[in-house]
Every structure is written in C-alpha cells, then in structure tokens.
Enzyme design. Sequence first.
Site, PDB file in Angstrom:
ATOM      1  N   SER A 185      98.552  95.529 -66.046  1.00  0.00           N
ATOM      2  CA  SER A 185      97.547  94.918 -65.175  1.00  0.00           C
ATOM      3  C   SER A 185      96.982  93.720 -65.924  1.00  0.00           C
ATOM      4  O   SER A 185      96.492  93.856 -67.042  1.00  0.00           O
ATOM      5  CB  SER A 185      96.428  95.910 -64.843  1.00  0.00           C
ATOM      6  OG  SER A 185      95.461  95.299 -64.016  1.00  0.00           O
ATOM      7  N   ARG A 233      91.888  64.656 -34.677  1.00  0.00           N
ATOM      8  CA  ARG A 233      92.340  65.510 -35.783  1.00  0.00           C
ATOM      9  C   ARG A 233      92.133  66.941 -35.352  1.00  0.00           C
ATOM     10  O   ARG A 233      91.357  67.223 -34.426  1.00  0.00           O
ATOM     11  CB  ARG A 233      91.555  65.223 -37.057  1.00  0.00           C
ATOM     12  CG  ARG A 233      90.061  65.474 -36.927  1.00  0.00           C
ATOM     13  CD  ARG A 233      89.277  64.938 -38.104  1.00  0.00           C
ATOM     14  NE  ARG A 233      87.852  64.968 -37.858  1.00  0.00           N
ATOM     15  CZ  ARG A 233      86.976  64.204 -38.487  1.00  0.00           C
ATOM     16  NH1 ARG A 233      87.366  63.357 -39.395  1.00  0.00           N
ATOM     17  NH2 ARG A 233      85.684  64.290 -38.209  1.00  0.00           N
ATOM     18  N   CYS A 277      93.826  92.420 -62.149  1.00  0.00           N
ATOM     19  CA  CYS A 277      92.511  92.982 -61.832  1.00  0.00           C
ATOM     20  C   CYS A 277      91.373  92.055 -62.240  1.00  0.00           C
ATOM     21  O   CYS A 277      90.216  92.420 -62.151  1.00  0.00           O
ATOM     22  CB  CYS A 277      92.335  94.351 -62.496  1.00  0.00           C
ATOM     23  SG  CYS A 277      92.436  94.304 -64.297  1.00  0.00           S
ATOM     24  N   ARG A 337      90.183 102.252 -66.298  1.00  0.00           N
ATOM     25  CA  ARG A 337      90.223 101.597 -67.602  1.00  0.00           C
ATOM     26  C   ARG A 337      89.290 102.330 -68.552  1.00  0.00           C
ATOM     27  O   ARG A 337      88.106 102.522 -68.254  1.00  0.00           O
ATOM     28  CB  ARG A 337      89.793 100.130 -67.483  1.00  0.00           C
ATOM     29  CG  ARG A 337      89.858  99.382 -68.816  1.00  0.00           C
ATOM     30  CD  ARG A 337      89.419  97.934 -68.673  1.00  0.00           C
ATOM     31  NE  ARG A 337      87.974  97.817 -68.474  1.00  0.00           N
ATOM     32  CZ  ARG A 337      87.346  96.668 -68.249  1.00  0.00           C
ATOM     33  NH1 ARG A 337      88.044  95.545 -68.161  1.00  0.00           N
ATOM     34  NH2 ARG A 337      86.046  96.632 -68.085  1.00  0.00           N
ATOM     35  N   LYS A 359      93.903  60.545 -40.818  1.00  0.00           N
ATOM     36  CA  LYS A 359      93.485  59.678 -39.720  1.00  0.00           C
ATOM     37  C   LYS A 359      94.605  58.724 -39.334  1.00  0.00           C
ATOM     38  O   LYS A 359      94.911  58.534 -38.148  1.00  0.00           O
ATOM     39  CB  LYS A 359      92.239  58.898 -40.128  1.00  0.00           C
ATOM     40  CG  LYS A 359      91.638  58.076 -39.002  1.00  0.00           C
ATOM     41  CD  LYS A 359      90.352  57.376 -39.451  1.00  0.00           C
ATOM     42  CE  LYS A 359      89.266  58.371 -39.762  1.00  0.00           C
ATOM     43  NZ  LYS A 359      87.994  57.733 -40.141  1.00  0.00           N
ATOM     44  N   ARG A 388      88.325  51.767 -42.177  1.00  0.00           N
ATOM     45  CA  ARG A 388      87.903  53.157 -42.356  1.00  0.00           C
ATOM     46  C   ARG A 388      88.809  53.872 -43.349  1.00  0.00           C
ATOM     47  O   ARG A 388      89.991  53.560 -43.472  1.00  0.00           O
ATOM     48  CB  ARG A 388      87.948  53.926 -41.030  1.00  0.00           C
ATOM     49  CG  ARG A 388      87.079  53.369 -39.916  1.00  0.00           C
ATOM     50  CD  ARG A 388      87.337  54.122 -38.615  1.00  0.00           C
ATOM     51  NE  ARG A 388      86.671  53.548 -37.473  1.00  0.00           N
ATOM     52  CZ  ARG A 388      85.487  53.946 -37.008  1.00  0.00           C
ATOM     53  NH1 ARG A 388      84.855  54.925 -37.598  1.00  0.00           N
ATOM     54  NH2 ARG A 388      84.959  53.371 -35.957  1.00  0.00           N
ATOM     55  N   GLY A 417      82.442  62.143 -43.512  1.00  0.00           N
ATOM     56  CA  GLY A 417      81.221  61.550 -44.050  1.00  0.00           C
ATOM     57  C   GLY A 417      81.213  61.316 -45.539  1.00  0.00           C
ATOM     58  O   GLY A 417      80.220  60.828 -46.088  1.00  0.00           O
ATOM     59  N   ASP A 426      89.644  87.551 -69.314  1.00  0.00           N
ATOM     60  CA  ASP A 426      89.754  87.367 -70.758  1.00  0.00           C
ATOM     61  C   ASP A 426      90.983  86.548 -71.140  1.00  0.00           C
ATOM     62  O   ASP A 426      90.951  85.788 -72.109  1.00  0.00           O
ATOM     63  CB  ASP A 426      89.803  88.733 -71.464  1.00  0.00           C
ATOM     64  CG  ASP A 426      88.410  89.297 -71.692  1.00  0.00           C
ATOM     65  OD1 ASP A 426      87.433  88.552 -71.526  1.00  0.00           O
ATOM     66  OD2 ASP A 426      88.297  90.484 -72.037  1.00  0.00           O
ATOM     67  N   TYR A 443     100.545  93.892 -56.770  1.00  0.00           N
ATOM     68  CA  TYR A 443      99.247  94.015 -56.100  1.00  0.00           C
ATOM     69  C   TYR A 443      98.230  93.108 -56.767  1.00  0.00           C
ATOM     70  O   TYR A 443      98.408  92.637 -57.895  1.00  0.00           O
ATOM     71  CB  TYR A 443      98.751  95.462 -56.111  1.00  0.00           C
ATOM     72  CG  TYR A 443      98.390  95.994 -57.482  1.00  0.00           C
ATOM     73  CD1 TYR A 443      97.116  95.821 -58.021  1.00  0.00           C
ATOM     74  CD2 TYR A 443      99.328  96.686 -58.249  1.00  0.00           C
ATOM     75  CE1 TYR A 443      96.788  96.314 -59.274  1.00  0.00           C
ATOM     76  CE2 TYR A 443      99.014  97.186 -59.500  1.00  0.00           C
ATOM     77  CZ  TYR A 443      97.738  96.993 -60.017  1.00  0.00           C
ATOM     78  OH  TYR A 443      97.417  97.462 -61.260  1.00  0.00           O
ATOM     79  N   GLY A 460      94.465  91.181 -67.002  1.00  0.00           N
ATOM     80  CA  GLY A 460      93.026  90.926 -67.053  1.00  0.00           C
ATOM     81  C   GLY A 460      92.818  89.432 -67.228  1.00  0.00           C
ATOM     82  O   GLY A 460      92.639  88.939 -68.342  1.00  0.00           O
ATOM     83  N   THR A 461      92.862  88.701 -66.115  1.00  0.00           N
ATOM     84  CA  THR A 461      92.907  87.241 -66.205  1.00  0.00           C
ATOM     85  C   THR A 461      91.584  86.611 -66.614  1.00  0.00           C
ATOM     86  O   THR A 461      91.559  85.443 -67.001  1.00  0.00           O
ATOM     87  CB  THR A 461      93.375  86.638 -64.869  1.00  0.00           C
ATOM     88  OG1 THR A 461      92.580  87.164 -63.804  1.00  0.00           O
ATOM     89  CG2 THR A 461      94.841  86.956 -64.620  1.00  0.00           C
ATOM     90  N   HIS A 499      77.703  88.881 -66.583  1.00  0.00           N
ATOM     91  CA  HIS A 499      77.267  90.201 -66.123  1.00  0.00           C
ATOM     92  C   HIS A 499      76.672  90.106 -64.720  1.00  0.00           C
ATOM     93  O   HIS A 499      77.023  90.872 -63.812  1.00  0.00           O
ATOM     94  CB  HIS A 499      76.234  90.762 -67.107  1.00  0.00           C
ATOM     95  CG  HIS A 499      75.691  92.110 -66.719  1.00  0.00           C
ATOM     96  ND1 HIS A 499      74.550  92.260 -65.951  1.00  0.00           N
ATOM     97  CD2 HIS A 499      76.138  93.363 -66.975  1.00  0.00           C
ATOM     98  CE1 HIS A 499      74.308  93.545 -65.759  1.00  0.00           C
ATOM     99  NE2 HIS A 499      75.257  94.243 -66.373  1.00  0.00           N
ATOM    100  N   MET A 529      83.387  59.372 -47.390  1.00  0.00           N
ATOM    101  CA  MET A 529      83.814  58.048 -47.851  1.00  0.00           C
ATOM    102  C   MET A 529      83.300  56.979 -46.903  1.00  0.00           C
ATOM    103  O   MET A 529      82.613  57.268 -45.930  1.00  0.00           O
ATOM    104  CB  MET A 529      85.334  58.020 -48.002  1.00  0.00           C
ATOM    105  CG  MET A 529      85.813  58.873 -49.175  1.00  0.00           C
ATOM    106  SD  MET A 529      87.590  58.842 -49.372  1.00  0.00           S
ATOM    107  CE  MET A 529      88.132  59.750 -47.930  1.00  0.00           C
ATOM    108  N   ARG A 577      85.944 100.389 -64.037  1.00  0.00           N
ATOM    109  CA  ARG A 577      85.376 100.088 -65.356  1.00  0.00           C
ATOM    110  C   ARG A 577      84.461 101.237 -65.759  1.00  0.00           C
ATOM    111  O   ARG A 577      83.322 101.322 -65.278  1.00  0.00           O
ATOM    112  CB  ARG A 577      84.619  98.761 -65.303  1.00  0.00           C
ATOM    113  CG  ARG A 577      85.520  97.552 -65.092  1.00  0.00           C
ATOM    114  CD  ARG A 577      84.778  96.335 -64.585  1.00  0.00           C
ATOM    115  NE  ARG A 577      84.381  96.533 -63.195  1.00  0.00           N
ATOM    116  CZ  ARG A 577      84.288  95.554 -62.294  1.00  0.00           C
ATOM    117  NH1 ARG A 577      84.561  94.323 -62.640  1.00  0.00           N
ATOM    118  NH2 ARG A 577      83.927  95.807 -61.062  1.00  0.00           N
TER     119      ARG A 577
END
Length: 893
Positions: free
Chosen positions: A782, A338, A850, A635, A25, A94, A103, A787, A870, A784-785, A473, A105, A579
């Site tokens: 690959s 804005r 993945c 996998r 602002k 403000r 809205g 775990d 990828y 497995g983020t 799951h 603050m 999977r």
Amino acid sequence: MPNVYAFDHKHRKAPMEMKDLLGGKGANLAEMTSVLGLPVPAGFTITTDACRAYMHGGWPEGLTGEVERHVRRLEKAMGKKLGDSSDPLLVSVRSGAKFSMPGMMDTVLNLGLNDASVKGLADQTSDDRFAYDSYRRFISMYGRIVLDIPGEEFDQPFEDAKRVTGVATDAEIPAGDLADLCEKYKEVVERATGQPFPQEPSDQLQGAIEAVFRSWNGARARAYRIREKIDHELGTAVNVQAMVFGNRNDNSGTGVGFTRDPATGAQGEYGDFLVNAQGEDVVAGIRNTLPLSALQERFPHVHTELMEIFARLEAHYRDMCDTEFTIEDGRLWMLQTRVGKRTGKAAFKMAVDMTKRQDWKPPRGVKLTIDKPAPKPWQISKEEAISRVSADHADQLLHPQFAVRPSNLLTKALAASPGAAVGKVYFTADEAVAAAERGEAVILVRSETSPEDVHGMIAAQGILTSRGGLVSHAAVVARGWGKPAVVGAEKVRITGRSFSVGDITVAEGDVISLDGGSGEVALGEVALSPAEPTEEFQSVLKWADSVRKGKMAVRANADNGPDAANARRLGAEGIGLCRTEHMFLADDRLPIVRRMILAETPEEEDAALEELREAQKLDFVAILEAMDNLPVTVRLLDPPLHEFLPSIEELELKAATSGLDAEEQKLLGAAKEWREVNPMLGTRGVRLGVIKPGLYAMQVRALMEAAKERLAAGGKPRVEVMIPLTVTREELALARSWVAGAVESETAGLRRKLDVTIGTMIETPRAAVRADEIAEVADFFSFGTNDLTQMTFGFSRDDVEGRMMAAYLEAGLLKRNPFETIDQPGVGQLVLDAVARGRATVPGLKMGVCGEHGGDPESIAFFRRAGLDYVSCSPFRVPIARLAAAQAVLADG
C-alpha cells in the site's frame, strides 16, 4: 504552421477539436462560422503557439505580417477599413484559452477609433452620441488594459461629467459632453505615460494583442489556473473580430444566454440582456438587466431566431451551451458560444437527462420556423454522462458551501477539508467544548492542532489553523470526520484570546465563516447552501460502479466503527487504512498510552498494554462488523511516541508559573527523553516495533480476538495487517514474524480459517527502489504517498505548504501542489518502479494507495495507469473517488 487563422478558414479537422491551437473561444467561433453557418461577425484567431512564443521570446517573428494580411482580408469581408475617417471598421480583441477562464484575462473593444475615425463613425451612424460614447469607452479600456493606467483615473472625470450635466445614467450624457470627456481621457493617458494616445490603428492592435498575451500571466489568471489545475504553459489565443454595436440605439442590445438553466439543469432559455448596451455592461453589473424571456416582447423576431440557434447549438455540441449575442439595429449577431459552466446539481441532472432522447424545446408560445433542416434528436451514453461530471460538481452536493461571495473576506489559505461552517471563535479545545455544550456553533482557531485538541475538534463546526499543510493533523482529522477546515493561514496572528489579520482583530466569541472547499475565511456570518445529494447523483455513481467493477476498487481510510459504517454507506468497498494510533487519542485511552510510556518496570508496561488491548479489541470489533466480508487493512502503530505526550514548551511554561504535579513531572521527563530532532524520520513505524515489540504483538492479539468474535457471531472478517515504514526485506521479515506468531497463537484450533494477509506500506524512496526484495515477504503493498512525497522532495509538508507552496505555484516552480496531486515525474516514477519490481517478484501482487492522493481525481487517473488495484481515501471523499475511478477506467480504454 500559420500563427493566424480566419474564422471561416477551411480547417484540417472540426475546429472544436483544435482547442489546443485556437483556444476554446476561437475554435467555437470557427465552428459556428464554418460548420453551423450562424450569424457571426467576421474575424481571425492568433494561436496559442504565438502566445507561448511571446512569453518565451517576445513578439514572434513574422506575426506582424500575418496579422496585417488578415486585417486586409477582414476589411474586404466587411467593406470597411480600420481607422477610416469616413466609414471605419472597429474590432474587438479578446482572449481565448483552451479551457474557459471567465473574466480572468483582458478584452479591448472598439479598437480602431481615433480622432478621425470617430467623426466617420458619427457620420456613418448619424449619431454623434453613439460615436463619442464608443470612443470614450475605447480610450479608458485601452488605457487600463494596455497602458496599465489605474481605472480610477478615468472614473472620476466620468462621474464629474454626469454631475455637471445633471444626469443619472451613462446613456443620458449628451454627445458634446462625451466628446469633451474623450479629450480629458486623452489628457489622462498623456499625463500617465508621457505619450499621446495612439492614433494609428496598427499600433493600437499590436498593443491590444500584447496586452491579452500578458494577461495570461496576470495575478488573477494565475490564481484561477492554480485553483482549476490548468497548466501555466498552455497560453491563450487572441480573437480579433469585427465589432457590432449593441449600444447603437434603442433597437440594439446585448446579452448572454444559456440553452438550459446552469443552476438547476432545467431545459429552456435562461439569461439576461440589456437594451442599448455593450457586452461588458451585462457582466459588469452596473445596470439592471432584463431576463431573456423579456426579449420575446421587445425583439420578437430576434427571440425566435435565438431560440432556433439554441436548438442548433445543443444538437451540435450535445450539451448545454453558454452564448453571448448582440443585436445591432434589429439584427442578431452571435459573438461566442461554449459548453457552459454549471452547478453540481445542474451537472448531474443534465448528465442523466441527456442519456434520454433529446429534442430541444423552445419556451411555451414560441414557434420555431427553421429554414434549414431541423436539428435531429440526440442522446449521450451513460459512459459519456459519467465523464461530464467532475469532482467539484460532486463536492457541491456532498458539502455545504458559501451561498454568496463573502463581502468581508479576512484571508484565503489552504482548503483542507470541504464544506462551509459558521460559528463563534474559540482558541482552546476546552473552551470549544464548553461553548458547544452551551449550544453555540464553534469555530476552533489554533496555531496548529495536536492529539490533545481532538475533543475540541469534535465539538467544532469548523477548524482554522495558522500553520500546517494539507496533511497536517488538523487537515487529516477534519477530512476523516467530514468537518470543514482551512489550514496554513499565515496571515492569522493569534494572541491570547484574539487573532488579527492586518488591522482587523477578531476576539473570542466573534462570528466568522469559513469554506474548506475554497480556503476562504470571512468575518461575520455568510449564508450557506446546504448539501443536497440528488437522485441523479446516485444514478451516476451507480453507473460509475458498474464501469470500474473488477478494475479499480475504492476503499476508505477509517479508524473506528462509526466512520467505517459511514464509509460503507458512501460506497466504500473496504478499508485501505485503519490508523490504530487514532484509537489511542480518545480521552479514556490517552492516559493508558502515557502509563505505558512512563512504565518503569516490565510488569507496569505489560499492564498498560493489556488495558490497551482490551480497548483496541472493542474498536476492531466495531470496524470489522461495519465492513463485514470486505477487506480491512489495519496499520500497526506508526507515529513516534512523543506525539502521545504533552508539549514540552507548555509543560515548562506551567512549571515556571504554577508548578507541576508528580505525574506532570514524569511526563515532562518522558517528553524530553522521546524528543527527536526530526521525528518524522525518527523512531516511528516498524522502528518503534523493533524497540517495543510487545506493542505490535498486543495490537495483533487485539485484532485477532476481534476477528474471532466476529466469526463466532457469524461474520466474515477479512483482515490485512500492514507494517508501516519498512525499508528492507529483513526489517519486514522480522516484523512479519511477530505478526504471524501472534496470528498463529490466537487462531490455533479455529474450525473456520481466518482470512489474514500481511503486507507493508511503501512510503520511502528506498522501499520503492528495493520493492522486488521487499515483495518476497509481503502479501500486498500500500503506497503511503504522503510520506513518499515528503521524503522524495525533502519537504517538511506542514512547514512547506503553509509557508512557501503558494509562492512556488505562483512562480511556476511547481505545476501542482505535490501533496494534493501526485507528482508524476518524481514520486509517480517511484510508484511505477515499485509496481514493476514488486510484480516481477510476485506476479499479481495486490497493490493500492492509502495516502491523501487516493481521493484526488487526477492522481486516481495516474494510479489506474500504474496498475494499482484500489485507492483509499477519507470516507467523505469516497463518492468522488468512485466517480474518478470510473472516469480513469473509461479514459484508459
């Protein structure tokens, strides 16, 4: 550096580039004043640096003196003095954070009024009613926001005043009664605080500034930042601005206006205004507003000037602008502008439209008389258009959502799978299926789901669980199928055929609505807005694909033919995670898996494996056909075998009540035998293959037979076999030998060579730090983020997300939910290390991700910087990942 800047200060660079310091602002007010020369009331901005200093150590040293100097400068510019008894200056205070938080603050208006200056304002304006109306507004606003007095304390005297005077609206209360009301409000303040209402303007101003600083950490502001992923440490600027009065008389007013329709993207005026009102009245919804077009009839010269300003703003910001304005006694003042928030439909339309020549046109019948050089036509590039749309915008077009804010909100929990659904509540998978077969829309409500609930999940329109996290799951399966899901709703207490939230009970068959994009669950039916991908949406995605081509591919996590075909339709360039365990969960497969587990002889186990091979081959054929000539990463079996067995607790309960048959007794014994204290760290992944090597060999045989069938049909299968959970070079070398042996035996004699590579998932910290050794026997990595995050933090994801994650985010102990957005300093560092180590051993080693982070835009940007080839995500996130990958490529230069 100064802590305070006047709007007309000569800044080092364009003010709109200084949002870190001035807030959005403040930067835009300075831009309108010092660059565009628009009619903006004078004022100054207290920087975000000052807010951060206040948060960490209280009122900053020297700030009082700076504010006093700028107040004197403001008084000189306006020719009035704050608190003056004859001609008072009033100011607004403000908030103004770097990122718009509408809205969230606090704001204080009419500051500077006291018992003396209210009389001066009355004399100055010759309007006692206006003066005392302004004073009563200020006392109540200051009381609520600065002194923390509940608003009801002021509401009741106000309603009493209307009742006693016999008027229907605020504007009809006579001046004398408003003066009496001010006295009652001051009594409320003294009763609540033990101190009289502050009369000294400098005290009022410091109190208001501190209140705005404090509101940065208010509950609604923190919740908004968590939702919008805004850093809690940014702080807010504070803007102190000379007041202009839209409630001065009937030749005054206030309003909000957009240079385009924020709902559709159509060019032209859009907004609302009120005659004889202050800005808060417009947004509060306490009076019926008039459309902006009506301004042309009521204030024609103001309407023409506003349209000229709209043209200048769009040309300057090169985007749709959101404005606030006030008309004081016929004169137009711009209070704010804005770049405006917009719906997904509008965002994509504007992005595409603005790649063509733009010359903002006023509404029909309005002739602009611009006395300065007219704004030049402009346009944006396709690359900029890509950057202007967000994942949330895309989500709105891909999934139905609540069309209105629910009035009967039951709870808000983890938004696990986007989209909204309405249906009748059922508590078991079998009941959900039966209800769906009767033609009912169903919401399946469970404490948590398991593989045995899959048929009910298929039948349901939406899924609600009281436990579990974003990679539970229920969440993972729902995202894969594109079904709305809300998980981890701890306030939901399920008892038999009903659930309760507080004192509200919802019985089986009652209707609820849920929005898996916001996490909201409401009682009754909420109207839905349908998913509607537009032509502009497809255009932007096509441009995005061109930008990222050859730099970052997008694959899908898909486990069957229909999902694979849908993923390709949505733009997936292969499968990054198939999977295989999900193929075992269908009604006709699960009994075979259980026969394998219960086998008492090698012959019985081999027979069961052979049945599974035939079933898996059919699945693989369908997947390879759907993804012909695109890579498919399969996998091998990952979860522990107990996941394919019934719950021990349920079987023991049945044993104690109705008894178990012979097969159920065997299943109970097997479930106890395979039970592990911590199954996520137990006998799963490659470890299961070591114990049951025939299982992996069977899967590879099925995969190779499917690939040969596709070859014979003229297809071009490209197969990548992925070994899960390896932690050592030796472990992967052993598993690779099983896979390579099965591949060789199945493909011997083929005239056309099959394209088969063998790699592994990097999903443990040890695998990441020893990636150089593991790369010696891997064709690809690959990450497995899911775990990797769980093991790095030591968090049980299903328990932590539902129980403590919200508290950690609220307290600032974590800046992001690490299961939603990759934890760059910790988990991300492991990814960076693994990439560097792996490619030091094998330059050019192919790498992807993945885990669920593969569909998160912020994480995708990190993976691009990390050098991954990828990302892979659920099919319904593919369009978002395509967009985010292109944005990451553009940001990376």
